[in-house]
Design a protein around this motif. Structure first.
Motif, mmCIF file in Angstrom:
data_model
loop_
_atom_site.group_PDB
_atom_site.id
_atom_site.type_symbol
_atom_site.label_atom_id
_atom_site.label_comp_id
_atom_site.label_asym_id
_atom_site.label_seq_id
_atom_site.Cartn_x
_atom_site.Cartn_y
_atom_site.Cartn_z
ATOM 1 N N TYR A 20 92.539 126.769 -5.556
ATOM 2 C CA TYR A 20 92.387 127.243 -4.185
ATOM 3 C C TYR A 20 90.944 127.074 -3.745
ATOM 4 O O TYR A 20 90.044 126.827 -4.559
ATOM 5 N N ARG A 23 88.006 129.368 2.794
ATOM 6 C CA ARG A 23 87.570 128.735 4.026
ATOM 7 C C ARG A 23 86.408 129.520 4.633
ATOM 8 O O ARG A 23 85.985 130.557 4.113
ATOM 9 N N HIS A 30 93.019 128.555 0.873
ATOM 10 C CA HIS A 30 94.140 127.618 0.863
ATOM 11 C C HIS A 30 94.440 127.255 -0.582
ATOM 12 O O HIS A 30 93.535 126.922 -1.356
ATOM 13 N N HIS A 42 100.393 120.814 -1.707
ATOM 14 C CA HIS A 42 100.233 122.141 -1.125
ATOM 15 C C HIS A 42 101.168 122.309 0.067
ATOM 16 O O HIS A 42 101.725 121.334 0.591
ATOM 17 N N THR A 44 101.970 123.704 3.907
ATOM 18 C CA THR A 44 101.325 123.974 5.182
ATOM 19 C C THR A 44 102.375 124.227 6.257
ATOM 20 O O THR A 44 103.575 124.017 6.038
ATOM 21 N N GLU A 49 97.019 124.318 7.963
ATOM 22 C CA GLU A 49 96.899 125.187 6.800
ATOM 23 C C GLU A 49 97.444 126.584 7.048
ATOM 24 O O GLU A 49 97.923 127.245 6.153
ATOM 25 N N GLY A 64 89.124 128.158 9.583
ATOM 26 C CA GLY A 64 89.467 126.946 8.860
ATOM 27 C C GLY A 64 88.481 125.830 9.113
ATOM 28 O O GLY A 64 87.602 125.926 9.965
ATOM 29 N N ASN A 151 103.734 131.583 2.153
ATOM 30 C CA ASN A 151 102.597 130.745 2.525
ATOM 31 C C ASN A 151 102.188 129.845 1.369
ATOM 32 O O ASN A 151 102.912 129.704 0.391
ATOM 33 N N CYS A 152 101.010 129.243 1.489
ATOM 34 C CA CYS A 152 100.560 128.291 0.472
ATOM 35 C C CYS A 152 100.381 128.951 -0.893
ATOM 36 O O CYS A 152 100.624 128.326 -1.930
#
Length: 259
Positions: A20, A23, A30, A42, A44, A49, A64, A151-152
């Protein structure tokens, strides 16, 4: 890696690592799975993202990276609606620092990490299984992106463990955990009016919420083979059911429903 930082070098990575990068302003990180050859898979939201479809996007997207003026010569622009993409390491990091997510940490180490989204009590599967899941989902999708429910980070954790987590991820708990801890600890002002006591109570509530929300501790997680996962997502046989929220207690965990 250590108590204060999970920062690593590219040379130390191996296929199957969950990595990861924070940001700008450290509002969110992320996450992705390193699969070798300088490639990261990954998850998105339609190539972005983050994204919730709400006003929260203004806060998250503002933290971001700026979109590059020229497209990367080695990465193809995402076209698939499912949002699972493969990028080179430079595009994934977007100028950020590389960190590796830790698995099977001790409860003491987990609680010592003040920020969520950096480690878990859960145990990772073998690296070849992790890479297989990531590549399979790259071809078949991971369903609809949701910054709080899927999410990611949830994608990377699923690839590592095969456990389907329904509910808030580690970094989502961190984003809202501070204000929530303060709110939950406010009734305890009748016990202590000392500002240090209230601060200690808020920290305790926050740590407890992180611990109980971790996928390694949650009772409402299931291990789902990746082939079965994608088929159920495609046919709507796997879904999240939102619980009713009692007015006098905190939000309950959503339940996984399979048909």
């Amino acid at each position: 890696m250590g108590l204060l930082s999970n920062r690593v070098t590219r040379e130390s990575l191996k296929p199957g690592d969950h990595i990861y990068s924070w940001r700008t302003a450290y509002i969110y990180a992320h996450h992705g799975i390193y699969v070798g050859d300088d490639k990261v898979i990954h998850f998105t939201r339609h190539g972005q993202e983050v994204g919730t479809g709400t006003a929260l996007d203004l806060l998250l997207i503002s933290s971001g990276p700026a979109k590059p003026r020229e497209s990367c010569p080695t990465c193809t622009a995402p076209q698939e609606e499912h949002g699972v993409i493969s990028s080179c390491m430079n595009c994934f990091l977007a100028g950020g620092v590389l960190y590796r997510f830790e698995y099977a940490v001790t409860p003491a180490l987990f609680l010592a990490k003040a920020r969520g989204g950096t480690c878990t009590l859960a145990v990772s599967d073998d690296d070849d299984i992790v890479v297989h899941r990531a590549k399979y989902l790259l071809e078949n999708g991971f369903g609809c992106y949701n910054v709080f429910k899927k999410n990611c980070e949830d994608f990377a954790i699923y690839c590592k463990t095969g456990l389907l987590e329904i509910g808030q991820s580690g970094q989502a708990v961190s984003i809202i955990g501070g204000p929530l801890a303060a709110a939950l600890s406010s009734p305890l002002r009748m016990v202590t009016t000392n500002v240090y006591g209230m601060a200690a109570t808020a920290v305790g509530v926050y740590c407890a919420s992180r611990y109980m929300a971790d996928i390694g501790m949650r009772p409402n997680v299931v291990k789902v083979p990746v082939e079965e996962l994608t088929s159920r997502l495609a046919t709507g046989l796997l879904q999240v059911v939102e619980p009713q929220i009692p007015t006098n207690i905190a939000r309950q965990s959503p339940q996984l429903v399979t048909q």
